[in-house]
Design an enzyme around this catalytic site. Structure first.
Site, PDB file in Angstrom:
ATOM      1  N   HIS A  73       0.847  -1.194   0.000  1.00  0.00           N
ATOM      2  CA  HIS A  73       0.000   0.000   0.000  1.00  0.00           C
ATOM      3  C   HIS A  73       0.875   1.234   0.000  1.00  0.00           C
ATOM      4  CE1 HIS A  73       0.165   1.570   4.236  1.00  0.00           C
ATOM      5  NE2 HIS A  73       0.374   0.326   4.567  1.00  0.00           N
ATOM      6  N   ASP A 120       5.797   2.885   7.051  1.00  0.00           N
ATOM      7  CA  ASP A 120       4.435   2.396   6.805  1.00  0.00           C
ATOM      8  C   ASP A 120       3.707   3.281   5.810  1.00  0.00           C
ATOM      9  OD1 ASP A 120       1.380   2.089   8.748  1.00  0.00           O
ATOM     10  OD2 ASP A 120       2.010   1.131   6.863  1.00  0.00           O
ATOM     11  N   GLU A 155      -5.293   1.872   2.190  1.00  0.00           N
ATOM     12  CA  GLU A 155      -5.150   0.690   3.058  1.00  0.00           C
ATOM     13  C   GLU A 155      -5.437   1.079   4.490  1.00  0.00           C
ATOM     14  OE1 GLU A 155      -2.774   0.181   5.535  1.00  0.00           O
ATOM     15  OE2 GLU A 155      -3.030  -1.952   5.900  1.00  0.00           O
ATOM     16  N   GLU A 156      -5.016   2.252   4.869  1.00  0.00           N
ATOM     17  CA  GLU A 156      -5.159   2.688   6.267  1.00  0.00           C
ATOM     18  C   GLU A 156      -6.626   2.931   6.654  1.00  0.00           C
ATOM     19  OE1 GLU A 156      -2.814   2.301   8.122  1.00  0.00           O
ATOM     20  OE2 GLU A 156      -0.889   2.820   7.224  1.00  0.00           O
ATOM     21  N   HIS A 160       2.409   4.957  12.682  1.00  0.00           N
ATOM     22  CA  HIS A 160       1.244   5.851  12.557  1.00  0.00           C
ATOM     23  C   HIS A 160       1.471   7.187  13.254  1.00  0.00           C
ATOM     24  CE1 HIS A 160      -1.940   2.616  11.293  1.00  0.00           C
ATOM     25  NE2 HIS A 160      -0.886   2.682  10.498  1.00  0.00           N
ATOM     26  N   ASP A 218       4.287  -4.792   3.650  1.00  0.00           N
ATOM     27  CA  ASP A 218       3.750  -3.666   4.402  1.00  0.00           C
ATOM     28  C   ASP A 218       4.576  -3.520   5.664  1.00  0.00           C
ATOM     29  OD1 ASP A 218       0.429  -2.855   5.771  1.00  0.00           O
ATOM     30  OD2 ASP A 218       2.332  -1.767   5.773  1.00  0.00           O
TER      31      ASP A 218
HETATM   32  N1  DTR Z   1      -1.940  -2.724   9.375  1.00  0.00           N
HETATM   33  C1  DTR Z   1      -0.678  -2.303   8.802  1.00  0.00           C
HETATM   34  C2  DTR Z   1       0.493  -2.588   9.722  1.00  0.00           C
HETATM   35  C3  DTR Z   1       0.499  -3.949  10.283  1.00  0.00           C
HETATM   36  C4  DTR Z   1       0.243  -4.269  11.553  1.00  0.00           C
HETATM   37  N2  DTR Z   1       0.381  -5.607  11.701  1.00  0.00           N
HETATM   38  C5  DTR Z   1       0.712  -6.166  10.535  1.00  0.00           C
HETATM   39  C6  DTR Z   1       0.960  -7.466  10.150  1.00  0.00           C
HETATM   40  C7  DTR Z   1       1.275  -7.723   8.812  1.00  0.00           C
HETATM   41  C8  DTR Z   1       1.332  -6.673   7.882  1.00  0.00           C
HETATM   42  C9  DTR Z   1       1.071  -5.356   8.273  1.00  0.00           C
HETATM   43  C10 DTR Z   1       0.779  -5.129   9.609  1.00  0.00           C
HETATM   44  C11 DTR Z   1      -0.717  -0.826   8.544  1.00  0.00           C
HETATM   45  O1  DTR Z   1      -0.884  -0.057   9.494  1.00  0.00           O
HETATM   46  O2  DTR Z   1      -0.536  -0.429   7.387  1.00  0.00           O
HETATM   47 ZN    ZN Z   2      -0.429   1.695   8.788  1.00  0.00          ZN
HETATM   48 ZN    ZN Z   3       0.968  -0.383   6.346  1.00  0.00          ZN
END
Ligand code: DTR
Ligand code: ZN
Ligand code: ZN
Ligand code: CA
Length: 438
Positions: free
Chosen positions: A125, A137, A171-172, A287, A200
């Site tokens: 993403h 991220d 994605e967020e 974040h 990611d």
């Molecule tokens: N949700 C994703 C970051 C994230 C957190 N745990 C995992 C495990 C596997 C891949 C990504 C992630 C984000 O904040 O973009």
């Molecule tokens: Zn994120």
């Molecule tokens: Zn991410």
């Protein structure tokens, strides 16, 4: 090459003729030999990946501090990645969707060739949260996937499978872009995707080395890579629904990926095997506004970028094809400063059957004191112009790089020209040499 004008011209003429005569004739090439095992994947230059991160940082800085869905920084990020892929010979498309009242964008890039019924897809993403630039991220995944795609182009790879790459929006906000892409695919198209690899957060400052525990073949491929480095990995268990592989998995597509950790805390045992700081989050800036270019562990980013190339080369069952015939002109051609006319350097191609390939490669070597001044086109024998490079604010000297052009509609034989125009004053240079490879 600094020669007086008359000697330079004579030398240039002699060299041009010699250059053409010395061109690799098709007959000189050994017939391509099929290889069973996948060839050695290339090292992904960390500096190239970090250059993309620097661009993402600049984009965020210039656009309110983030690259979030619906904000200018996200679209600027998409435009940056797309331009790189277009210049490298990919077939790109922008898919739009609406989320939270704003237009979102997915970028899809297909590498010409391979079995259209067996697609290996890699993605990440590209959006950040609104609170920061999102360099780890997920600039890290986006930059590494981009550089792996560019490595495919540089290698002129002709894998058994068809390679596709995706950069997801929103994605967020809940995997919105990747869900939209998967849900928009007809069932027959979904069935063609043999695997989706997701990246990611792969450069976390206090990194772990996690491998998604989904498809066993993909998982083992990544484990083999890290075993080769003598680095232990752990199974990524908490991410099943938390990134863009989830919609692919829900559609029955084999998935896998890598992760270097987010807000969870690194244990003492993990610090023992991976180094870093126990009792501290893998990414303390998750974040947050501090998720900047300073929030990256170079070693983790480098290893994971190389792991992406390893997986694409191995899972794509890449079969290297030696480069086709190439023709070069090493005559120096002066580039007059703006507002001078464009100059051209010709190469006469002969003895090549049929049309140019979709992966026609153009190597340029231009000496100049401000390469951003230059607009460069490849002119086919029928006069069709293929833009290789636009002008930019890139103030660096010299331009030694390769472009891949889909010139498959052009007959190969004839006079091809490299056309260069300096569109900004006060810097000068010359074409040192250029080469076209079919
Ligand atoms: N949700 C994703 C970051 C994230 C957190 N745990 C995992 C495990 C596997 C891949 C990504 C992630 C984000 O904040 O973009
Ligand atoms: Zn994120
Ligand atoms: Zn991410
Ligand atoms: Ca590397």
């Amino acid at each position: 090459m600094s020669l007086s004008v008359s000697r330079r011209l004579a030398a240039a003429t002699a060299i041009a003729v010699a250059g053409l005569l010395a061109a690799t004739s098709p007959a000189a090439l050994a017939a391509p030999t099929a290889v069973t095992a996948a060839p050695t994947p290339p090292d992904i230059p960390l500096a190239n990946v970090k250059a993309h991160l620097a661009q993402f940082q600049t984009i965020a800085t210039n656009n309110g501090g983030n690259r979030a869905h619906g904000r200018a920084g996200y679209k600027a990020s998409i435009d940056y990645v797309k331009a790189k892929l277009d210049a490298a010979g990919f077939t790109t498309s922008l898919q739009t969707f609406t989320s939270s009242g704003a237009t979102g964008y997915n970028l899809i890039a297909d590498w010409p060739g391979g079995d259209p019924n067996s697609v290996l897809m890699s993605g990440s993403h590209l959006d950040s949260v609104t609170s920061g630039p999102g360099i780890n991220d997920n600039g890290s995944g986006s930059a590494a996937v981009l550089e792996a795609a560019l490595a495919v182009s540089r290698a002129g790879l002709q894998p058994t499978k068809h390679l596709r790459f995706g950069w997801w929006g929103a994605e967020e906000l809940g995997l919105v872009g990747s869900k939209y892409y998967v849900n928009s695919l007809p069932a027959a198209e979904k069935a063609k995707i043999s695997g989706y690899l997701n990246f990611d957060m792969i450069g976390s400052p206090n990194p772990g080395y996690f491998v998604y525990d989904d498809d066993p073949t993909i998982e083992q491929t990544f484990k083999n890579y890290y075993a080769g480095l003598g680095i232990p990995t752990e199974i990524e268990t908490e991410g099943d629904g938390r990134s863009d592989h989830a919609p692919f998995k829900s559609a029955g597509i084999p998935v896998g990926g890598l992760f270097s950790g987010a807000d969870y805390t690194k244990t003492a045992a993990q610090a023992q095997k991976w180094g870093g700081t126990s009792g501290q989050a893998f990414d303390r800036c998750y974040h947050s506004s501090c998720d900047t270019t300073a929030n990256i562990n170079d070693t983790a980013l480098d290893r994971n970028a190389d792991a992406i190339a390893y997986a694409i080369w191995n899972l794509g069952a890449a079969t290297p094809v030696p480069p086709g015939p190439s023709f070069e002109n090493t005559a120096d051609v002066n580039i007059p400063d703006s507002p001078g006319a464009a100059v051209t350097s010709p190469i006469t191609v002969s003895g090549v059957a049929g049309n140019a390939p979709a992966t026609t490669k153009v190597d340029v070597n231009i000496v100049h004191t401000y390469r951003g001044d230059l607009v460069i086109d490849l002119i086919a024998p029928d006069g069709t112009a293929y833009r290789l490079k636009n002008s930019s604010s890139d103030s660096a000297d010299n331009l030694v790089t390769s472009y891949t052009v889909n010139a498959s509609s052009e007959v190969a034989n004839g006079v091809w020209k490299l056309q260069v125009k300096d569109v900004a004053a006060q810097d000068v240079g010359y074409i040192n040499s250029w080469k076209i490879t079919f």
